[in-house]
Design an enzyme around this catalytic site. Structure first.
Site, PDB file in Angstrom:
ATOM      1  N   GLY A 167       0.807  -1.218   0.000  1.00 27.21           N
ATOM      2  CA  GLY A 167       0.000   0.000   0.000  1.00 27.21           C
ATOM      3  C   GLY A 167       0.841   1.269   0.000  1.00 27.21           C
ATOM      4  O   GLY A 167       0.518   2.246  -0.685  1.00 27.21           O
ATOM      5  N   THR A 168       1.925   1.258   0.761  1.00 30.26           N
ATOM      6  CA  THR A 168       2.764   2.456   0.844  1.00 30.26           C
ATOM      7  C   THR A 168       3.329   2.809  -0.530  1.00 30.26           C
ATOM      8  O   THR A 168       3.277   3.968  -0.958  1.00 30.26           O
ATOM      9  CB  THR A 168       3.911   2.229   1.846  1.00 30.26           C
ATOM     10  OG1 THR A 168       3.339   1.920   3.126  1.00 30.26           O
ATOM     11  CG2 THR A 168       4.803   3.453   1.965  1.00 30.26           C
ATOM     12  N   HIS A 190      -1.528  -7.565   2.507  1.00 28.30           N
ATOM     13  CA  HIS A 190      -1.537  -8.132   3.861  1.00 28.30           C
ATOM     14  C   HIS A 190      -2.722  -7.701   4.708  1.00 28.30           C
ATOM     15  O   HIS A 190      -2.878  -8.167   5.833  1.00 28.30           O
ATOM     16  CB  HIS A 190      -0.203  -7.877   4.577  1.00 28.30           C
ATOM     17  CG  HIS A 190       0.022  -6.482   5.071  1.00 28.30           C
ATOM     18  ND1 HIS A 190      -0.175  -6.131   6.382  1.00 28.30           N
ATOM     19  CD2 HIS A 190       0.448  -5.365   4.444  1.00 28.30           C
ATOM     20  CE1 HIS A 190       0.136  -4.848   6.540  1.00 28.30           C
ATOM     21  NE2 HIS A 190       0.508  -4.365   5.375  1.00 28.30           N
ATOM     22  N   CYS A 219       3.425   8.242  20.058  1.00 26.73           N
ATOM     23  CA  CYS A 219       4.410   9.092  20.721  1.00 26.73           C
ATOM     24  C   CYS A 219       5.262   9.761  19.663  1.00 26.73           C
ATOM     25  O   CYS A 219       5.817   9.077  18.809  1.00 26.73           O
ATOM     26  CB  CYS A 219       5.341   8.235  21.583  1.00 26.73           C
ATOM     27  SG  CYS A 219       4.671   7.922  23.198  1.00 26.73           S
ATOM     28  N   ASN A 250      -8.090   3.934   8.599  1.00 24.61           N
ATOM     29  CA  ASN A 250      -7.496   2.785   9.280  1.00 24.61           C
ATOM     30  C   ASN A 250      -7.784   2.757  10.773  1.00 24.61           C
ATOM     31  O   ASN A 250      -7.833   1.706  11.381  1.00 24.61           O
ATOM     32  CB  ASN A 250      -5.983   2.736   9.036  1.00 24.61           C
ATOM     33  CG  ASN A 250      -5.319   4.080   9.128  1.00 24.61           C
ATOM     34  OD1 ASN A 250      -5.654   5.012   8.393  1.00 24.61           O
ATOM     35  ND2 ASN A 250      -4.371   4.209  10.036  1.00 24.61           N
ATOM     36  N   SER A 265      -3.428  -3.182  -0.690  1.00 17.24           N
ATOM     37  CA  SER A 265      -2.330  -3.891  -0.034  1.00 17.24           C
ATOM     38  C   SER A 265      -2.744  -5.332   0.247  1.00 17.24           C
ATOM     39  O   SER A 265      -3.849  -5.578   0.734  1.00 17.24           O
ATOM     40  CB  SER A 265      -1.999  -3.178   1.282  1.00 17.24           C
ATOM     41  OG  SER A 265      -1.059  -3.939   2.001  1.00 17.24           O
ATOM     42  N   THR A 308      12.062  -7.611 -11.326  1.00 19.94           N
ATOM     43  CA  THR A 308      11.521  -8.967 -11.507  1.00 19.94           C
ATOM     44  C   THR A 308      10.355  -9.183 -10.551  1.00 19.94           C
ATOM     45  O   THR A 308      10.428  -8.838  -9.372  1.00 19.94           O
ATOM     46  CB  THR A 308      12.634 -10.013 -11.274  1.00 19.94           C
ATOM     47  OG1 THR A 308      13.675  -9.752 -12.210  1.00 19.94           O
ATOM     48  CG2 THR A 308      12.114 -11.424 -11.480  1.00 19.94           C
TER      49      THR A 308
END
Ligand code: PLP
Length: 392
Positions: A73-74, A205, A330, A155, A203, A241
């Site tokens: 996705g990134t 995963h 954080c 998300n 994405s 590839t």
């Protein structure tokens, strides 16, 4: 001692589906050929790439040649944003891009980079329930706007943006529309023609395929500048590839979703509703739930426990073998609470006490019941020792 573990963090990542795993093992064992080789080892590998591309396209009701496989996705988000914007910048044009204040870092940080190159970025605010309207997007248009990039589902809160309505506006102004659909795939039906967007990131995963594979759907006719140059794979848009095993897994994961989604969505939504109602009742309606109640994907709960820090709640749940995610983040040692919740105007105290619970394919009623029981005990224990919790 930890007994049965409970995984309620499906928005972070999903386990690989056994059917996906079986296909990946078959490919790994039987097909080591390079898809670019024209000999009898390469040809079956090229067939696998072709079949996987078709499986992803079928789920989106798109054309196979519109699917560009990526490493997740990134990368898809980076390719969409930079691929659209960099050519305009190279022509010396003034460039303006519209995103929301709650985009994933893959979009937000890509925009920060583009900003450093001179691109103007508008970050649209969201309402307290996490929603955003098409009118807000229309009001932000400028003559130099080349791209709008808005996530389909958030998300953290699961809130869904009205992309089809927004597409009608961008189309009338010849502005490209990209959506990060990473958290929407497999949770809501996605038909690219109905949605009307031009670019859509996915994405593997998040949908029971492995990490490190994803795709960008590029509406045919949309020109993009590649980010990775090389041997011409993926029609020159993403060279290197092919990740044959990952693509094969992602293809099967999409095939499983094609057709089977509405039932899965209903089942998960029923569990989610039961979990929300059960937690609220067990803790005397003191929990604060975030995000629009209806305009959201079926699996996600974002909530805050007043007077408790999300990180410490997470640690206590972890000791019981329960995995959820803290909405808080954080940054430079300063505990600020989730940026998404802060953008929704949630107070920093509440944002710091936020957690995200996300269900999925193997979540069960027994897990929901056990979660409610353990969560309630932990929260009451933390309240009892919290100096902030009002004691009777
Ligand atoms: N976009 C959204 C909305 C996400 O939730 C994620 C992952 O959490 C990504 C993009 C990044 O996807 P990947 O982990 O495949 O790079």
């Amino acid at each position: 001692m930890v007994s049965e573990k409970i995984y309620f963090d499906y928005n972070a990542t999903t386990p690989i589906d056994p059917q996906v795993l079986a296909e990946m093992a078959n490919v790994a064992r039987d097909n080591f050929g390079n898809p670019s080789s024209s000999h009898c080892f390469g040809r079956p590998a090229a067939e696998i790439v072709k079949r996987s591309r078709q499986q992803v396209a079928t789920l989106l009701r798109a054309q196979a040649e519109e699917i560009c496989f990526t490493a997740g996705g990134t990368e898809s988000d980076n390719l969409a944003l930079k691929g659209v914007v960099l050519p305009s910048l190279a022509q010396g044009r003034k460039v303006h891009v519209i995103i929301s204040a709650v985009e994933h870092p893959a979009v937000a940080e890509s925009c920060r980079y583009l900003e450093s190159l001179g691109v103007d970025i508008t970050r649209l605010p969201v309402a307290e329930d996490g929603t955003l309207t098409a009118d807000q997007v229309g009001a932000a248009f400028r003559d130099e706007t080349v791209l709008v990039s808005l996530m389909l589902a958030n998300n953290e809160t699961g809130v869904v943006f009205p992309l089809a309505e927004i597409a009608a506006l961008t189309k009338s102004r010849d502005i490209l529309l990209h959506t990060d659909a990473v958290q929407a795939l497999g949770k809501v039906e996605i038909d690219v023609k109905v949605l009307g967007v031009d670019l859509l990131s996915l994405s593997g995963h998040k949908v029971y395929a492995p990490k490190g594979v994803g795709a960008l759907w590029v509406r045919s006719g949309v020109e993009l500048e590649p980010l990775i140059h090389g041997g011409g794979q993926e029609r020159g848009l993403r060279c290197g590839t092919e990740n044959l095993i990952g693509m094969a897994g992602f293809g099967v994961a999409c095939e499983i979703l094609t057709g089977g989604m509405s039932n899965e969505g209903r089942r998960v939504a029923a569990l989610r509703d039961c979990l929300e109602a059960g937690l609220a009742a067990a803790l005397d309606q003191q929990l604060v739930f975030h995000g629009h109640r209806q305009l959201r994907v079926p699996n996600t709960i974002s909530l805050s426990v007043p007077y408790i820090d999300g990180e410490s709640l997470l640690a206590h749940l972890d000791l019981e073998g329960i995995a959820v995610s803290a909405g808080s983040a954080c940054s430079s040692g300063e505990h600020q609470g989730s940026p998404v919740l802060r953008a929704m105007g949630i107070s920093s105290d509440l944002a710091q006490g936020s957690i995200r619970i996300s269900l999925g394919r193997w979540s069960s009623q027994a897990e929901v019941d056990s979660f409610i029981e353990k969560f309630t005990v932990i929260v009451r224990r933390l309240w009892a020792i919290s100096p902030l919790y009002p004691k009777k």
